[in-house]
Structures are given as structure tokens and as C-alpha cells.
Design an enzyme around this catalytic site. Structure first.
Site, PDB file in Angstrom:
ATOM      1  N   TYR A  26      10.089   0.490   6.814  1.00 27.23           N
ATOM      2  CA  TYR A  26      10.789   1.217   5.750  1.00 27.23           C
ATOM      3  C   TYR A  26      10.959   2.683   6.128  1.00 27.23           C
ATOM      4  CZ  TYR A  26       6.464   3.343   3.858  1.00 27.23           C
ATOM      5  OH  TYR A  26       5.321   4.068   3.690  1.00 27.23           O
ATOM      6  N   TYR A  59      -0.053  -2.799   4.154  1.00 26.37           N
ATOM      7  CA  TYR A  59       1.203  -2.899   4.911  1.00 26.37           C
ATOM      8  C   TYR A  59       0.876  -3.207   6.371  1.00 26.37           C
ATOM      9  CZ  TYR A  59       5.663  -1.226   6.953  1.00 26.37           C
ATOM     10  OH  TYR A  59       6.844  -1.098   7.651  1.00 26.37           O
ATOM     11  N   ASN A  64       2.449  -2.878   9.095  1.00 27.06           N
ATOM     12  CA  ASN A  64       2.760  -1.847  10.089  1.00 27.06           C
ATOM     13  C   ASN A  64       1.787  -0.674  10.046  1.00 27.06           C
ATOM     14  OD1 ASN A  64       4.820  -3.197  11.296  1.00 27.06           O
ATOM     15  ND2 ASN A  64       6.468  -1.912  10.533  1.00 27.06           N
ATOM     16  N   TYR A  65       0.952  -0.624   9.016  1.00 26.26           N
ATOM     17  CA  TYR A  65      -0.156   0.332   8.982  1.00 26.26           C
ATOM     18  C   TYR A  65      -1.449  -0.461   9.213  1.00 26.26           C
ATOM     19  CZ  TYR A  65       3.203   3.520   6.746  1.00 26.26           C
ATOM     20  OH  TYR A  65       4.293   4.313   6.451  1.00 26.26           O
ATOM     21  N   ARG A  66      -1.506  -1.127  10.334  1.00 27.17           N
ATOM     22  CA  ARG A  66      -2.563  -2.088  10.603  1.00 27.17           C
ATOM     23  C   ARG A  66      -3.956  -1.475  10.437  1.00 27.17           C
ATOM     24  NH1 ARG A  66      -1.874  -6.731  13.004  1.00 27.17           N
ATOM     25  NH2 ARG A  66      -0.138  -6.129  14.345  1.00 27.17           N
TER      26      ARG A  66
END
Length: 547
Positions: A183, A472, A474-476
Site C-alpha cells: 500500500y 501486515y 510486509n511488516y514481517r
């Protein structure tokens, strides 16, 4: 004595040769599978003088560049699909795991290292970075090794009125970014980057190159937000470009606690998700020195937005929706959409387009030591809770800590949470990204910064999403759970702990896809989607997938 010494030396020699054996076997296999000998020049082993620089070139989180970090047996930097096919085949044949790197922004370093201490090979897509824009059809084909900045730069060169709804960090690798959703400034108008992928080329576990039609509906669904490193290696993505005005408006208004920041943040929570789709609203929270007394610390909230329109359109809109902020014309700037991404990420004013191409940008989440976490907020947080949160930013470990709030709503409310793997849609007021970073000299005490982050995360528990506490991909964050090292009957149960936090009920569909396309779980890492192993009884499979 001498016979004993001979035995010891022989033993050491055998161990050295044994440890080198997997590398030599892998290299020999590559040479046999490659259509020409050029692949040898694209492989870096630990004996190669360039190995370290290649490995660290796209390592964004320096926590995973220390001497104790597990490193790959080899790094393959393919020039075309056949090199990847050969690498996948040879890794399977010799029992080596694969890590695929596009931009190196995996927050836990899983694209170039492993917490499991197992032999692995990195396939670095840095040479596969072409971007082909078709202005007439408003589409683009972009290879996974390209960065978001390179994508934006090429779009801007071809058209001033086309854009793409991906992230604001220019060094993000397109492959990993789209694999997790993606995003950015345009997501409230057009959805995520993954929502706007209309075709892809993927190499599967069998080495086949598949497109949307040949991979099938389920696999095409899974790769658009189901996380990287699970279903295969995506070579390239076909994107649907979107309309943007030739100029957009950006602003940043900074308020400290002495300037009523707490009440403004509290108010923003209730209105940001209601702003027009054309606006990207965000707040960055950090500790600063007070302007009134430089020896005193305070909290600063930076209200930053991008608006798909002019200053003249924005000012009356803000006066109506958020008059408390006191936005005036002098706070605003007009610039191209491509420039607005750099402004929003680095606060760079009217920077040259070449800045988008710089792969070495330093920030709180790139080219530094950091830890990050994420949350989703569904109900306004009380002012008193913010006041308790601010106190934690005065602690020593928080000198370089920040929180980013990004308002949801708009297009995100219109997309069903099952339409793509990324499920965080309607019902979210905003998302939170927590980060704390530190210097190399402080890394010996890295645990104190990690501990601070976990204390903040625990403090926020009552105020964020529940059952599950969403996150999220992608924010592992490996704190929320990891897979078992080896395939086992418990793999699904272990993975579901973290899987439902990233994917909610979409996790089960992702497991079904994985079970079909990669039943032996070749493409795997600490937070990859597991298959349900064949040793399960049919009734057990049904029960687990329906639970």
C-alpha cells in the site's frame, strides 16, 4: 603421537571437504543444467572476493549482517529465467533451501538469511529489473528485481498522468512488495498494488514458467498478497496503471504536545477514514527536543497528506473536515505524483527524478539496524491511552523510535477481505507501523531496543484489533510465530498461529493452494504458508481447513 595427529588432521580435512561438498555439487549441477557456461559468472560462493559485498548490497536491516548471521552457501544473480530454473532444480536435487531477494526489505531478513541455520542459496533478482510501460493501454510489465522507485521513474518518464498504487519507499523490491499486498499514497483511491496486478510470470517448483492462464485462478489469487517465498518465484508482473493529475498537493503540519498534539491525534482517528478517496492521510509520531526549551523533550505529531488535486481544492476540504489542524496555503506544495512519494518518505522537496533510482537510501527501515511491528485499529484510542504511550517515548531506547498512522477507508472499504489474500479492508480506521532503530556501535545491546518495542506493543494490546490481533505481512514480525524447521504433522498448527494474524480466514485457502502447487514444501521459510502433508487422513484435512 604421530599416528594420532595424522588421524586428527585427516578428520579435519574430511570435515572441511564435507562442508564444501554441497557447494561443489550445487555448482556442478548448475553447469550441467545451464544452457551455456555464463552462469558461473553469476554465482558467488563464500570463497569469492565479491561474496560479502553482493550479500550486503540489498540487506536493508543491518541486524542480519553481523558475523553471527547465517549466510548462504551461494548467491545466484540470474540474467534470465533459465538461470532460475537451473537454480531451483539444483537446490531441490541437493536438499538446499532457497531464499529469493528482490529488494531485501523483508523486515526479518528472510530474503537473504535464515533463522534455522540450514544450508540455503539466495537467488538475487537484481539483474531482472526491466520496466516496460504501455501508455496507450495504461499497463506495465515490471520484473521482480526492479525497485518501486525504478517503476515510478519509468512511468513518470512516459506519462505525467499515470501512476501505480504501491509503496512510498523507493528502494522496495517490486517482487516482495507485491507478493505481500503493497500500500502507498494511492491505496485509498485504487486499492493495493497487488489489487492492480492483472498478469504474472512465475517459476513453480517444477521449473515451469506459468502465466495467469496456465497457473490457474487459485495460484494467481495466492501470489497477489499471500507473501513471498511460498508459491514459487515471480519473474515479472503485469500492472494496471491508474490515472493521476499532472500535479498533486502535499503538506506536513507538525504539532507538539504543547501545541495540542494529543487532542489533534485523537480527533484525526475519527475522521481520517472518512476523507475523500483522493487523500492519503498519515501521522508520524516521534520524540523531539522542545522548541521552548531545547533541554526538554516532547512528542511531535507530523500530519502529512497527499491529495490528488490542487491547493485551492484542498484548503476548503480541510477547513470542512479537519479545521482543528489549521491548515493554510503556505503549508502546501504542488508537485508531480512521482515526486510526492519521495516527499512523503524522505521529506525531500522537488528532488530530481534520479533520486527514485538510488538503491541506497537510508531511513528508519532501510540501511540501518531496526525492529518493527504492525497493528490495525478499529476503534478510536482514548486520549488517556495516548498520554500513557507518549511516556514510553521518553525512555532512552526510544531516541530513534517512531510510529506511523495511516488512515484507511476509501477503496479499501469496497474490496471484500476474501477477494485477495490481504484481508485488512473494511472496519479498519487506520494501521500502525512501529519502528525503533539504532547505530552499529549500539548493536551489542540490541536486545534493549527490541525489548522496548515489545513493551510498546504489549501496552497497545487493549486498543487494537483482537481475535486475531492483525498484522501486515510486509511488516514481517517473527515475534508473532514461526514455522517448524522440518515438515511435520504440526506444521499447519504452528503456522496458523501467525497465519491468521496476517491473512485471517484467507490463511486456509492459501494452505489449500500450497498443498496443490508445492506439496513437498520446497519453497519455505520461517513464515511461509505450509502444505497439509499427505500423511493426514482425508477427514483430518477437512477438519483442519474448516476450523
Amino acid at each position: 603421537m604421530f599416528p594420532f595427529l595424522f588421524v586428527v588432521l585427516l578428520s579435519l580435512s574430511w570435515r572441511t571437504n564435507a562442508s564444501a561438498l554441497p557447494v561443489q555439487e550445487f555448482l556442478h549441477c548448475l553447469s550441467l543444467r545451464s544452457q551455456n557456461s555464463s552462469i558461473a559468472k553469476l554465482v558467488y560462493t563464500q570463497n569469492n572476493s565479491s561474496y560479502s559485498s553482493v550479500l550486503k548490497s540489498a540487506a536493508q536491516n543491518f541486524r542480519f549482517t553481523t558475523p553471527s548471521t547465517p549466510t548462504p552457501l551461494a548467491i545466484v544473480t540470474p540474467l534470465h529465467a533459465s538461470h532460475i530454473q537451473a537454480a531451483v532444480y539444483c537446490c531441490r536435487k541437493h536438499g538446499l533451501q532457497v531464499r529469493t531477494r528482490s529488494g531485501g526489505h523483508d523486515f526479518e531478513g528472510l530474503s537473504y538469511t535464515s533463522a534455522y541455520k540450514v544450508p540455503f542459496v539466495v537467488i538475487d533478482l537484481v539483474n531482472l529489473r526491466s520496466v516496460r510501460v504501455n501508455v496507450e493501454k495504461a499497463t506495465a510489465w515490471v520484473e521482480s528485481g526492479a525497485t518501486v522507485g525504478e517503476l515510478y521513474d519509468e512511468i513518470a518518464r512516459k506519462s505525467k498522468t499515470l501512476g501505480f498504487p504501491a509503496g512510498i519507499c523507493p528502494t522496495l523490491g517490486v517482487g516482495g512488495h507485491l507478493s505481500g499486498g503493497g500500500y502507498g499514497l494511492l491505496f485509498r483511491k485504487y486499492g493495493l498494488g497487488a489489487d492492480n496486478v492483472i498478469d504474472a510470470r512465475l517459476i513453480d517448483v517444477k521449473g515451469r514458467v506459468l502465466d495467469k492462464k496456465s497457473m490457474g485462478e487459485d495460484l494467481f489469487w495466492a501470489i497477489r498478497g499471500g507473501g513471498g517465498g511460498t508459491f514459487g518465484i515471480v519473474l515479472a508482473w503485469k500492472l494496471k496503471l491508474v490515472a493521476v493529475p499532472a500535479n498533486v498537493t502535499v503538506f506536513t503540519v507538525r504539532k507538539t504536545l504543547e501545541q495540542n498534539a494529543t487532542k489533534l491525534v485523537h480527533r484525526w482517528q475519527s475522521i481520517a477514514h472518512k476523507f475523500p478517496k483522493e487523500m492519503y492521510p498519515s501521522i508520524a509520531i516521534a520524540r523531539v527536543n522542545s522548541s521552548e526549551d531545547e533541554e526538554k523533550m516532547t512528542i511531535q505529531a507530523s500530519f502529512t497528506s497527499m491529495f490528488l488535486g490542487s491547493i485551492e481544492e484542498l484548503i476548503p476540504l480541510m477547513e470542512e473536515k479537519f479545521p482543528e489542524l489549521g491548515l493554510v496555503k503556505e503549508d502546501c506544495l504542488e508537485m508531480s505524483w512521482a515526486e510526492s512519494n519521495l516527499y512523503s518518505f524522505l521529506y525531500i522537496l522537488r528532488s530530481p527524478s534520479e533520486t527514485l533510482l538510488n538503491r541506497n537510501q537510508k531511513s528508519s527501515i532501510s540501511k540501518t539496524f531496526f525492529k518493527a511491528k504492525s497493528d490495525f485499529v478499529k476503534h478510536p484510542i482514548p486520549e488517556s491511552a495516548f498520554e500513557g504511550l507518549w511516556s514510553k517515548f521518553y525512555e532512552d531506547e526510544a531516541k530513534s523510535a517512531s510510529m506511523l498512522f495511516v488512515g484507511f477507508g476509501g477503496k479499501m472499504d469496497e474490496i471484500l477481505e476474501t477477494e485477495y489474500p490481504y484481508p485488512h479492508r473494511a472496519g479498519n480506521l487506520y494501521t500502525i507501523l512501529y519502528t525503533v532503530d539504532w547505530e552499529e556501535k549500539e548493536n551489542i545491546n540490541s536486545e534493549k531496543f527490541m525489548s522496548w518495542m515489545r513493551r510498546v506493543y504489549n501496552y497497545m494490546t487493549p486498543y487494537v484489533s483482537k481475535s486475531p490481533r492483525e498484522a501486515y505481512i510486509n511488516y514481517r514480525d517473527l515475534d508473532i510465530g514461526t514455522n517448524k524447521i522440518n515438515n511435520s504433522k504440526r506444521s499447519y498448527a504452528k503456522a496458523r498461529v501467525w497465519g491468521v494474524k496476517y491473512f485471517k480466514n484467507n490463511f486456509n485457502r492459501l494452505v489449500k493452494v500450497k498443498t496443490i502447487v508445492d506439496p513437498q514444501n520446497f519453497f519455505r521459510h520461517e513464515q511461509s504458508i505450509p502444505p497439509l502433508l499427505l500423511l493426514w487422513k482425508r477427514s483430518d484435512l477437512k477438519n483442519h481447513l474448516s476450523s
